[in-house]
Write a protein that holds these residues in place. Structure first.
Motif, short mmCIF file in Angstrom:
data_model
loop_
_atom_site.label_atom_id
_atom_site.label_comp_id
_atom_site.label_asym_id
_atom_site.label_seq_id
_atom_site.Cartn_x
_atom_site.Cartn_y
_atom_site.Cartn_z
N ILE A 57 0.85 -1.19 0.00
CA ILE A 57 0.00 0.00 0.00
C ILE A 57 0.88 1.24 0.00
N ALA A 58 0.24 2.40 -0.21
CA ALA A 58 0.99 3.65 -0.27
C ALA A 58 1.56 4.01 1.10
N HIS A 59 2.75 4.62 1.07
CA HIS A 59 3.37 5.11 2.30
C HIS A 59 3.96 6.49 2.06
N LEU A 125 8.69 9.67 9.79
CA LEU A 125 7.37 9.12 10.07
C LEU A 125 6.58 8.94 8.78
N CYS A 126 5.61 8.02 8.82
CA CYS A 126 4.62 7.90 7.76
C CYS A 126 3.30 8.39 8.34
N HIS A 127 2.76 9.45 7.71
CA HIS A 127 1.57 10.08 8.27
C HIS A 127 0.26 9.64 7.61
N ILE A 128 0.31 8.61 6.79
CA ILE A 128 -0.95 8.06 6.29
C ILE A 128 -1.73 7.61 7.54
N PRO A 129 -2.98 8.03 7.65
CA PRO A 129 -3.70 7.76 8.89
C PRO A 129 -3.66 6.28 9.30
N GLY A 135 3.14 1.22 13.73
CA GLY A 135 4.58 1.09 13.94
C GLY A 135 5.44 1.80 12.93
N MET A 136 4.84 2.61 12.03
CA MET A 136 5.65 3.26 11.01
C MET A 136 6.35 4.50 11.54
N VAL A 137 7.22 4.25 12.47
CA VAL A 137 8.00 5.31 13.11
C VAL A 137 9.46 4.95 12.93
#
Ligand SMILES: [Cu+2]
Length: 149
Positions: A57-59, A125-129, A135-137
């Motif tokens: 999926i998109a990140h 960070l990944c800010h996709i809601p 855990g995308m930190v």
């Protein structure tokens, strides 16, 4: 299956990147983490990021200080429809926001130069809601070595 708990490989930087000769740094985005983490950067250097989305999926790859992160977090939240499978939001922020933000669909790759600021704490960070919660930190380790080396 339990993952082996080996420590991440030690990153050795023999020379900091310059505007003329940026240092290559590759980051792969997965569902839902950054690889590697930490990303090791030298304040003041210029790096050439190769960012690849190896997930399904998109990140979103957002590197910058707390103000940058807050701004993109709000923009992505506002732009994303409230659906579990919401796709890439056409989010935007003021041009003077700073930092670097790259939004990639599954399998996409981009090469982009980034000048590492001096005197800022950086986050990745990944800010996709929902992705931070999953855990995308990423961690950013700032390492001071001589730029002129
Ligand atoms: Cu993500």
């Amino acid at each position: 299956m339990q993952r082996p708990t080996a420590p991440p490989p030690e990153v050795e930087i023999t020379r900091a990147g310059t505007a003329v000769e940026p240092r290559d740094v590759t980051v792969i985005m997965r569902d839902y983490r950054f690889d590697p983490t930490p990303v090791v950067l030298v304040p003041g250097e210029t790096v050439r990021f190769t960012i690849f989305n190896g997930g399904l999926i998109a990140h979103d790859f957002v590197i910058g200080d707390e103000a940058v992160q807050r701004t993109w977090h709000a923009a992505d939240a506002a732009a994303t429809p409230p659906s579990l499978l919401a796709t890439a939001p056409p989010a935007s922020v003021p041009p003077d926001t700073g930092g670097l933000r790259v939004l990639l669909g599954s399998g996409q790759q981009v090469v982009v130069e980034y000048s590492v600021p001096v005197g800022q704490q950086l986050a990745l960070l990944c800010h996709i809601p929902g992705h931070i919660e999953k855990g995308m930190v990423g961690a950013v380790e700032l390492r001071d070595i001589s730029i002129s080396a």
